[in-house]
Design a protein around this motif. Sequence first.
Motif, mmCIF file in Angstrom:
data_model
loop_
_atom_site.group_PDB
_atom_site.id
_atom_site.type_symbol
_atom_site.label_atom_id
_atom_site.label_comp_id
_atom_site.label_asym_id
_atom_site.label_seq_id
_atom_site.Cartn_x
_atom_site.Cartn_y
_atom_site.Cartn_z
ATOM 1 N N MET A 15 0.975 -1.126 -0.350
ATOM 2 C CA MET A 15 0.076 -0.111 0.182
ATOM 3 C C MET A 15 0.531 1.142 -0.144
ATOM 4 O O MET A 15 1.569 1.593 0.834
ATOM 5 N N ILE A 16 0.831 2.258 -0.581
ATOM 6 C CA ILE A 16 1.322 3.468 -1.801
ATOM 7 C C ILE A 16 -0.314 4.941 -1.023
ATOM 8 O O ILE A 16 -0.441 4.767 -1.487
ATOM 9 N N ASP A 17 0.168 5.363 0.338
ATOM 10 C CA ASP A 17 -0.270 6.730 0.380
ATOM 11 C C ASP A 17 -0.069 7.653 -0.511
ATOM 12 O O ASP A 17 0.932 8.180 1.017
ATOM 13 N N HIS A 18 -0.454 8.122 -1.205
ATOM 14 C CA HIS A 18 -0.292 9.252 -1.717
ATOM 15 C C HIS A 18 -1.596 10.316 -1.705
ATOM 16 O O HIS A 18 -2.082 11.326 -2.366
ATOM 17 N N SER A 19 -2.404 10.482 -0.846
ATOM 18 C CA SER A 19 -3.525 10.801 -0.529
ATOM 19 C C SER A 19 -3.557 12.821 0.123
ATOM 20 O O SER A 19 -4.694 13.137 0.392
ATOM 21 N N ASP A 20 -2.299 12.303 0.759
ATOM 22 C CA ASP A 20 -2.090 14.421 1.264
ATOM 23 C C ASP A 20 -1.764 14.789 -0.374
ATOM 24 O O ASP A 20 -0.096 15.071 -1.037
ATOM 25 N N ASP A 46 4.097 -12.544 -7.102
ATOM 26 C CA ASP A 46 2.913 -12.650 -6.118
ATOM 27 C C ASP A 46 3.070 -11.554 -5.512
ATOM 28 O O ASP A 46 2.934 -11.117 -3.996
ATOM 29 N N THR A 47 3.293 -10.549 -6.018
ATOM 30 C CA THR A 47 2.555 -9.134 -5.477
ATOM 31 C C THR A 47 1.653 -8.267 -6.488
ATOM 32 O O THR A 47 1.909 -8.478 -7.184
ATOM 33 N N ALA A 48 0.993 -7.540 -5.760
ATOM 34 C CA ALA A 48 0.320 -6.070 -6.034
ATOM 35 C C ALA A 48 0.143 -5.289 -4.736
ATOM 36 O O ALA A 48 0.979 -5.420 -4.305
ATOM 37 N N ALA A 49 0.048 -4.461 -5.648
ATOM 38 C CA ALA A 49 0.030 -2.936 -5.314
ATOM 39 C C ALA A 49 -1.200 -2.116 -5.373
ATOM 40 O O ALA A 49 -2.209 -2.534 -5.745
ATOM 41 N N ILE A 50 -1.536 -1.474 -3.884
ATOM 42 C CA ILE A 50 -2.621 -0.704 -4.251
ATOM 43 C C ILE A 50 -2.743 0.964 -3.749
ATOM 44 O O ILE A 50 -1.688 1.228 -2.779
ATOM 45 N N ARG A 51 -2.496 1.643 -4.774
ATOM 46 C CA ARG A 51 -2.393 3.193 -3.917
ATOM 47 C C ARG A 51 -3.244 4.475 -4.497
ATOM 48 O O ARG A 51 -4.534 4.359 -5.042
ATOM 49 N N GLY A 242 -8.085 -5.934 3.232
ATOM 50 C CA GLY A 242 -7.504 -7.166 4.026
ATOM 51 C C GLY A 242 -5.883 -7.078 4.538
ATOM 52 O O GLY A 242 -6.047 -5.893 5.917
ATOM 53 N N LYS A 243 -4.995 -8.016 4.556
ATOM 54 C CA LYS A 243 -4.207 -7.722 5.247
ATOM 55 C C LYS A 243 -2.463 -7.200 3.805
ATOM 56 O O LYS A 243 -2.822 -7.187 2.684
ATOM 57 N N TRP A 244 -2.174 -6.123 4.503
ATOM 58 C CA TRP A 244 -1.467 -5.406 3.711
ATOM 59 C C TRP A 244 -0.295 -4.611 4.149
ATOM 60 O O TRP A 244 -0.528 -5.194 5.358
ATOM 61 N N TYR A 245 0.763 -4.210 3.826
ATOM 62 C CA TYR A 245 1.922 -3.769 4.293
ATOM 63 C C TYR A 245 2.148 -2.238 3.563
ATOM 64 O O TYR A 245 1.885 -2.243 2.577
ATOM 65 N N GLU A 246 2.793 -1.249 3.633
ATOM 66 C CA GLU A 246 2.451 0.151 3.178
ATOM 67 C C GLU A 246 4.120 0.272 3.060
ATOM 68 O O GLU A 246 5.409 -0.127 4.277
ATOM 69 N N LEU A 247 4.599 0.692 1.344
ATOM 70 C CA LEU A 247 5.460 0.964 1.254
ATOM 71 C C LEU A 247 6.143 1.673 -0.077
ATOM 72 O O LEU A 247 5.348 1.660 -1.558
ATOM 73 N N ASP A 248 6.327 3.045 0.293
ATOM 74 C CA ASP A 248 6.215 4.306 -0.574
ATOM 75 C C ASP A 248 7.511 4.046 -2.138
ATOM 76 O O ASP A 248 8.465 3.088 -1.587
ATOM 77 N N ILE A 249 8.132 4.274 -3.051
ATOM 78 C CA ILE A 249 8.691 4.293 -3.581
ATOM 79 C C ILE A 249 10.499 4.055 -2.908
ATOM 80 O O ILE A 249 10.696 4.614 -1.973
ATOM 81 N N THR A 250 11.108 3.194 -3.234
ATOM 82 C CA THR A 250 12.321 2.156 -2.726
ATOM 83 C C THR A 250 13.495 3.678 -2.998
ATOM 84 O O THR A 250 12.986 4.070 -4.287
#
Length: 273
Positions: A15-20, A46-51, A242-250
């Motif tokens: 999950m990447i949160d750029h809502s600000d 085996d990876t997907a993302a929500i932003r 459901g289950k997710w982890y937060e990680l911005d651009i690396t």
Amino acid sequence: MKDWHHFFDGKEIRMIDHSDPAILGTAMASFAVDDTLCESIGRTDDTAAIRFWVHDHTVVLGILDSRLPNIAEAVAFLEKEGFDVVVRNSGGLAVVLDGGVLNFSLILPDSSEMGIHSGYELMTAFVQEMYHDVTDQIEAFEVAGSYCPGDYDLSIGGKKFAGISQRRVKNGIAVQIYLCIEGNGQARADFVRQFYLHGQAIKDTRFDYPVVDPETMRSLADLTGAPLTVADAKERVLALIGKWYELDITEEELPVFEKRMKQMVERNEKAFK
């Protein structure tokens, strides 16, 4: 496609949160980020993302919009009203972004299951499930008279509140939606109507630009009578994921982002020459 869940089965969800709106500034960066994530996700199975992304006082144009007969006057009108103007790298036509509009992207690795319509159907089913406790009346069809019309406009009672696009990059797919959650959908539509008037769209014989009728568009809060907000929409998305982890651009992804951002800047410079 009624079941979107299997596209996420067995995948870790980033999950990447750029809502600000202050995080990225220009919407050009949002399109560059999604392209970057497509490249990263496309190298996996085996990876997907929500932003999430929100941009205030912004009008995002399609390539065809940049070819309006009087595009210079149309852009000058938008800028005079205090709006940033960006040409996107995915399909579609002009849309208005502000603090009451949530954009979110579902980013998946390409697969044999992901046909041309699959991404649109996935997002449609996802949004219908997001708001199943509020309404069962969300439909997908082109709403004539809306801005950025398409086969997968989302509406209630024929009034549009959302539109879906998708972009495929390097074996990754970004399915993007703008959701007019709160605020005045009719005013947004009237603003786009004025943009096309200033651009003299009616004089163009090459392309059919939409003749926008503000009555065709509303916010989801208005349509349902529920106290819906952008913050609430984010919570609904994450509850479904459901289950997710937060990680911005690396750091490893940063060079790709810089390359994609440069392409967006160059695209926008060329669009208005």
